[in-house]
Write an enzyme that holds these catalytic residues in place. Structure first.
Site, PDB file in Angstrom:
ATOM      1  N   LYS A 185       0.853  -1.190   0.000  1.00 30.25           N
ATOM      2  CA  LYS A 185       0.000   0.000   0.000  1.00 30.25           C
ATOM      3  C   LYS A 185       0.884   1.234   0.000  1.00 30.25           C
ATOM      4  CE  LYS A 185      -2.179   1.877   3.606  1.00 30.25           C
ATOM      5  NZ  LYS A 185      -2.053   3.357   3.395  1.00 30.25           N
ATOM      6  N   GLU A 261      11.401   1.826   8.684  1.00 29.85           N
ATOM      7  CA  GLU A 261      12.296   2.879   8.195  1.00 29.85           C
ATOM      8  C   GLU A 261      11.581   4.182   8.489  1.00 29.85           C
ATOM      9  OE1 GLU A 261      13.951   5.680   6.737  1.00 29.85           O
ATOM     10  OE2 GLU A 261      13.164   5.104   4.778  1.00 29.85           O
ATOM     11  N   CYS A 295      13.638  11.718   4.503  1.00 29.19           N
ATOM     12  CA  CYS A 295      13.944  11.384   5.901  1.00 29.19           C
ATOM     13  C   CYS A 295      15.434  11.441   6.192  1.00 29.19           C
ATOM     14  CB  CYS A 295      13.380  10.010   6.249  1.00 29.19           C
ATOM     15  SG  CYS A 295      13.914   8.690   5.133  1.00 29.19           S
ATOM     16  N   GLU A 391      11.336  16.404  13.314  1.00 30.07           N
ATOM     17  CA  GLU A 391      11.472  16.285  11.867  1.00 30.07           C
ATOM     18  C   GLU A 391      10.501  17.249  11.194  1.00 30.07           C
ATOM     19  OE1 GLU A 391      12.109  12.659   8.796  1.00 30.07           O
ATOM     20  OE2 GLU A 391      10.302  12.523  10.017  1.00 30.07           O
TER      21      GLU A 391
END
Length: 487
Positions: A185, A261, A295, A391
């Site tokens: 997905k 991850e 990332c 982040e």
């Protein structure tokens, strides 16, 4: 076909048990460079998810996919060829739906990820799925012993929106090479890109029905079902650390293998003997790559305090050179953020950083139409502040002063994350000494590029568990079985 799909002229479909499937519900896909609807994807619900998992389970349990290494290599060869044959269609889709620039599609957004498929197709004939151990004597009889590596089973693979092809293929190719079956997905902001891979698999490869199933959905219950379904053996997820924590907890109920991850807040350290001009340019153009939606991007720039202001001026000059706008224009370097929701998040972090004492040197502004955000530089940032710890996932670089090498290492490690990083120095030996003290899964010395299909990628700490790509990437999807035979 639903009225929305007909109106939009979009033909992407789900792939379930070898069939390309439409649904009554649809998911709108926006062009982030304009903010307008680009198309619609069929949206999977629980019924489609269960059907996909059942197909993957059946394909794993009742076909020779898991044991026929040569056939799997053949199918990966076909997939690589098909991706190359359809590169221009995929490029246009990626520019329009992802907001990736034309140049990025020649790299990590599209063409370089094809090489992940090529790598595993080539690895399969060379990889040994058996390791012989020394014979032992037990109760007067010799015993032969060996370890066989077997496919782990059914994989739920959930990818993020930012690099949909790279993230999907980094999960799909090694899991297929290992002999697993997959339910994939993509991110709900970029559903068409992932569904396009499913259509290519269905139409241009001999991959058997049920081995690969591809879904699109914005329904959180679909993701929950994929991570808790009793017939799923492995969960691999790329996305934010908070969601990764939730997935890990959800998978604990059935003790699934979980590979994550996750996020990053990587530091680039400029030592005082570095070439500040070239390193400042590297820092500036790195943080605006795909509008900062990566990332592993180095979003913290650590500079010795005595040189802080001079380096800030150089970085600001380079950010001023960044051309942003229409991602289809080959001259454009930076495209838009993926959505207004993401732009609001980025802007909120920047405004709070300024209120907390950081200096806004340049940027910090929204640009319409679309979801553009000006390349942004914050100086004099407190290493403990929100902007230095959270982040951002936008084109925002935080410059943090440090006192000496030990202080730089301390600041770089002052994070829950440990995904990437970089060190610049005139001395590679000195740079390596600093780099080896920073707890992170990947590291660049003087701009060195570690990203390739044969290089394991992943993080320390809350940046994830496990590794993608390389031999290690395939072994994430293998189980070891120890066997002994008495003579």
């Amino acid at each position: 076909m639903s009225a929305q799909l007909q109106e939009a002229g979009v033909t992407r479909r789900l792939l379930i048990d070898g069939q390309l499937v439409e649904t009554e519900r649809t998911l709108a896909s926006l062009n982030p460079a304009t903010g307008q609807v680009y198309g619609y994807a069929p949206e999977a619900g629980i019924a489609e998810t269960d059907a996909a998992v059942a197909a993957a389970r059946r394909a794993f349990d009742t076909t020779s996919w898991a044991t026929d290494h040569a056939f799997r290599a053949h199918c990966l060869d076909q997939l690589y060829t098909a991706l190359r044959d359809n590169v221009e269609e995929l490029r246009a889709l990626t520019i329009a739906e992802v907001g990736a620039t034309y140049t990025l599609t020649q790299g990590n957004q599209l063409e370089i990820p094809f090489e992940i498929v090529r790598y595993y197709a080539d690895l399969l004939p060379k990889y040994s799925f058996r390791e012989d151990l020394a014979d032992v004597e037990f109760r007067g009889r010799p015993h032969r012993r060996w370890v066989e590596k077997e496919a782990a089973g059914v994989v739920s693979a959930i990818a993020a929106y930012n690099y949909p092809h790279q993230l999907a293929l980094a999960k799909l190719a090694p899991s297929l090479a290992a002999g697993c079956t997959v339910v994939l997905k993509g991110g709900p902001d970029t559903p068409l890109a992932t569904l396009a891979l499913g259509e290519i698999i269905a139409q241009h490869t001999d991959i058997p029905a049920g081995v690969v199933n591809v879904l699109a959905s914005s329904d959180v219950s679909v993701g929950e079902r994929m991570t808790t379904h009793p017939d799923v053996d492995v969960v691999t997820f790329t996305g934010s650390t908070p969601v990764g924590r939730t997935i890990m907890a959800a998978a604990a109920g059935t003790l699934k293998r979980v590979f994550l991850e996750l996020g990053g807040k990587s530091a680039m350290v400029l030592l005082d003997d570095a070439d500040y001009n070239s390193s400042a340019m590297f820092a500036a153009f790195s943080i605006v790559s795909h509008a900062g939606q990566g990332c592993a991007l180095t979003s913290r720039l650590l500079v010795q305090r005595k040189d802080h202001d001079a380096v800030v001026e150089q970085v600001a000059n380079f950010l001023g050179m960044v051309k942003y706008g229409d991602p289809a224009d080959p001259k454009t370097y930076m495209g838009p953020l993926i959505s207004e929701r993401q732009r609001e998040k980025v802007d909120g972090l920047v405004q709070r950083a300024v209120a907390a004492g950081a200096k806004l040197v340049t940027g910090g502004e929204k640009v319409d139409p679309g979801y553009f955000y000006k390349p942004t530089l914050l100086a004099g940032v407190d290493p403990d502040s929100e902007i230095a710890q959270e982040e951002v996932f936008g084109p925002v670089l935080a410059v943090i002063p440090y006192e000496d090498d030990d202080d730089a290492v301390r600041i770089a490690n002052n994070s829950i994350y440990g995904l990437s990083g970089g060190v610049f120095s005139a001395s590679e030996e000195r740079a390596l000494a600093v780099a080896r003290r920073i707890r992170t899964g990947t590291m660049s010395i003087n701009g060195g590029n570690y990203f390739a299909a044969d290089a394991p990628f992943g993080g320390f700490k809350q940046s994830g568990i496990g590794r993608e790509m390389g031999v290690a990437g395939m072994e994430e999807f293998l189980e070891s079985k120890t066997i002994a035979a008495a003579s």
